[in-house]
Design a protein around this motif. Sequence first.
Motif, PDB file in Angstrom:
ATOM      1  N   ARG A   1      37.438 -17.447 -29.473  1.00 18.16           N
ATOM      2  CA  ARG A   1      38.477 -16.909 -30.339  1.00 18.16           C
ATOM      3  C   ARG A   1      38.958 -18.042 -31.227  1.00 18.16           C
ATOM      4  O   ARG A   1      38.829 -19.206 -30.869  1.00 18.16           O
ATOM      5  CB  ARG A   1      39.673 -16.408 -29.512  1.00 18.16           C
ATOM      6  CG  ARG A   1      39.381 -15.203 -28.669  1.00 18.16           C
ATOM      7  CD  ARG A   1      40.601 -14.744 -27.869  1.00 18.16           C
ATOM      8  NE  ARG A   1      41.890 -14.934 -28.491  1.00 18.16           N
ATOM      9  CZ  ARG A   1      42.459 -14.111 -29.372  1.00 18.16           C
ATOM     10  NH1 ARG A   1      41.824 -13.031 -29.754  1.00 18.16           N
ATOM     11  NH2 ARG A   1      43.644 -14.359 -29.887  1.00 18.16           N
ATOM     12  N   PRO A   2      39.559 -17.717 -32.359  1.00 20.31           N
ATOM     13  CA  PRO A   2      40.114 -18.779 -33.202  1.00 20.31           C
ATOM     14  C   PRO A   2      41.181 -19.572 -32.435  1.00 20.31           C
ATOM     15  O   PRO A   2      41.915 -19.005 -31.620  1.00 20.31           O
ATOM     16  CB  PRO A   2      40.742 -18.018 -34.378  1.00 20.31           C
ATOM     17  CG  PRO A   2      40.027 -16.709 -34.401  1.00 20.31           C
ATOM     18  CD  PRO A   2      39.686 -16.395 -32.981  1.00 20.31           C
ATOM     19  N   ALA A   3      41.264 -20.847 -32.713  1.00 21.08           N
ATOM     20  CA  ALA A   3      42.220 -21.713 -32.021  1.00 21.08           C
ATOM     21  C   ALA A   3      43.646 -21.347 -32.380  1.00 21.08           C
ATOM     22  O   ALA A   3      43.934 -20.883 -33.494  1.00 21.08           O
ATOM     23  CB  ALA A   3      41.957 -23.167 -32.393  1.00 21.08           C
TER      24      ALA A   3
END
Length: 54
Positions: free
Chosen positions: A30-32
């Motif tokens: 997932r995006p940070a």
Amino acid sequence: MPVTDGHTNVITPDGTVTSSQLRAGESYARPAGGEHEVVNAATVPLAFVEIELK
């Protein structure tokens, strides 16, 4: 990295729900950043190893 197959719902503070189908041994990312809650959306136990880069 999922250890078992499973289905999750990721819920953000604004109520957005993102569903994911996980497969054992197949990486998932997932995006940070961003606050979220991960919910097991299946009826069987789910196991995964989470690695966070800081």
